[in-house]
Design an enzyme around this catalytic site. Structure first.
Site, PDB file in Angstrom:
ATOM      1  N   GLY A   1      32.505  37.706  90.087  1.00  0.00           N
ATOM      2  CA  GLY A   1      31.540  37.575  91.204  1.00  0.00           C
ATOM      3  C   GLY A   1      32.945  35.792  91.246  1.00  0.00           C
ATOM      4  O   GLY A   1      32.962  35.356  89.906  1.00  0.00           O
ATOM      5  N   THR A   2      33.230  35.598  92.166  1.00  0.00           N
ATOM      6  CA  THR A   2      34.313  34.038  92.180  1.00  0.00           C
ATOM      7  C   THR A   2      34.374  33.556  92.778  1.00  0.00           C
ATOM      8  O   THR A   2      34.599  34.440  94.272  1.00  0.00           O
ATOM      9  CB  THR A   2      35.851  35.262  91.098  1.00  0.00           C
ATOM     10  OG1 THR A   2      35.899  34.225  89.921  1.00  0.00           O
ATOM     11  CG2 THR A   2      37.181  35.125  92.217  1.00  0.00           C
TER      12      THR A   2
END
Lengths: 256, 217
Positions: B16-17
């Site tokens: 998740g970035t």
């Protein structure tokens, strides 16, 4: 001399591969093709000998499109040249597919040369009997000209000639200051050189095939438009005060 | 959210970035957070590097499944390096992005990774390319990606100006990352930034407590 020339996988005692040399002889039997690089493009000229009056005009092309920005003029065994043009087209197409931009000519020329070279290593196949001149124009790298011969080497040039009158053509090319010329000026000179080196006695009729790629064509390789070609041929013929191509005059080799 | 959880059970560690790349006058800044999570409830690493160098002046940032992204960038790095040696010149950013795109597109069934490729080359200068999940390749002046990017589209669209100076661009990128990391639970850690110019690279790391603070922090 005997038995060292039977296959490409044999060296002669004096270090030559005869099959490759014989392949180069096949190129020398073909009519002349020249390519010259100038300030803003590359022009090709081919002396296409017409062997029969029944041929349709413009058939048996000796200049191919390899990619939008790359053209290829050939001399030697036409069938070999045609199959190699397909190889060059695939290389250019794969390159664009993988890397998203036009193939640089140096790289294309090296890849095709590598392919040609592979056929000089084995006895099961014969070397390709054709040489070709590649030309391209790109906004950033400018005009480029490369030549590949049957031994599988490629060199970059400002001007080169292949085929039967290549020596005479080279002499004429060396007289030009191509680095300062534009494509429009060069087209006329290329036509003139082909007319000069054409041997009226041995080969009667010929068709001049002219193509160019450069700023004038927006980077697209294409045959020179008919009106410019006609003008170039007029200029070429006018450079022969005494005899015109097609007459029975004794015009062969170099004229000053 | 359901699908996101299911995917990470199959895919394992996912990033998740928040990633971004922005061109400025004379170069490009590529940046990311440093959090790797599993399923959105466990932070498996606080300090991973999502900025992969694929050539002297070309970087990639990765989003999606970490395993897929690492495998793809490893293959791409090799191909780009080989290509550059064959061509006897540094690769074009477009070429590097195309290599990634081919890998993503041809393996789209198996992969779940998206990239931002940014760098500098002699021909076109600083450039940014997005390679989306299915293999779409798009060139943009700047781009943001990853789960955290959804929270900063407004900020990025409003605050981006073409031809910024290096300092302005660094401020823009840092602010964007900080805002995204502040709202996205699966982005966080430190902010990694790399400034790529013709002259060279500059790696800037901003720890969490040194990030710009906004009104409610």
């Amino acid at each position: 001399m005997t038995s060292y020339d039977l296959s490409a996988s044999t060296f002669s005692p004096d270090g030559r591969v005869f099959q490759v040399e014989y392949a180069m002889k096949a190129v020398e039997n073909s009519s002349t093709a020249i390519g010259i690089r100038c300030k803003d493009g590359v022009v090709f000229g081919v002396e296409k000998l017409v062997l029969s009056k029944l041929y349709e005009q413009g058939s048996n092309k000796r200049i191919f499109n390899v990619d939008r920005h790359v053209g290829m003029a050939v001399a030697g065994l036409l069938a070999d040249a045609r199959s190699l043009s397909e190889v060059a087209r695939e290389e250019a197409s794969n390159f664009r597919s993988n890397y998203g931009h036009n193939i640089p000519l140096k790289y294309l020329s090296e890849r095709v040369a590598m392919y040609v070279h592979a056929y000089t290593l084995y006895s099961a196949v014969r070397p390709f009997g054709c040489s070709f001149i590649f030309g391209s124009y790109d906004q950033d790298d400018g005009p480029q000209l490369y030549m590949v011969d049957p031994s599988g080497i490629s060199f970059g040039y400002w001007g080169c000639a292949i085929g039967k009158a290549k020596q005479a053509a080279k002499t004429e090319i060396e007289k030009l200051q191509m680095k300062d010329m534009t494509c429009r000026e060069l087209v006329k000179e290329v036509a003139k050189i082909i007319y000069i080196v054409h041997d009226e006695v041995k080969d009667k009729a010929f068709e001049l095939e002219l193509s160019w790629v450069g700023e004038v064509t927006n980077g697209k390789h294409e045959l020179v438009p008919k009106d410019i070609r006609v003008e170039a041929e007029k200029y070429a013929k006018a450079s022969f005060p005494s005899s015109v191509a097609g007459e029975e005059g004794n015009c062969s080799g170099i004229s000053t | 959210m359901e699908r996101h959880l299911m995917d990470s059970k199959i895919k394992g560690v996912s990033t998740g970035t928040t990633i971004l790349a922005v061109t400025f006058n004379g170069g490009v800044i590529i940046g990311s957070d440093s959090r790797a999570s599993i399923g959105g409830y466990y932070v498996s690493s606080k300090t991973i590097n999502k900025l992969i160098q694929v050539h002297d002046r070309i970087f990639c940032c990765i989003a999606g499944s970490l395993a897929d992204a690492q495998a793809v960038t490893k293959a791409a790095k090799f191909q780009i390096s080989f290509h550059s040696i064959q061509m006897e010149s540094p690769p074009l950013v477009k070429a590097a992005a195309s290599v990634l795109k081919e890998l993503c597109y041809n393996n789209k069934e198996e992969l779940q990774a998206g990239f931002i490729t940014a760098g500098w080359d002699r021909k076109k200068g600083p450039q940014v390319y997005t390679v989306a999940l299915g293999g779409m390749l798009l060139s943009q002046p700047f781009t943001i990606g990853g789960s955290g990017s959804t929270y900063i589209y407004g900020y990025a669209d409003a605050k981006y100006k073409p031809d910024m100076s290096k300092e302005e661009c660094l401020q823009f990128a840092t602010n964007a990352l900080a805002l995204a990391m502040g709202r996205d639970n699966v982005s966080g850690g430190v902010a990694h930034l790399v400034v790529i110019t013709e002259e060279g690279l500059e790696h800037v790391v901003i720890p969490g407590d040194k990030l710009p603070k906004f009104h409610d922090e």
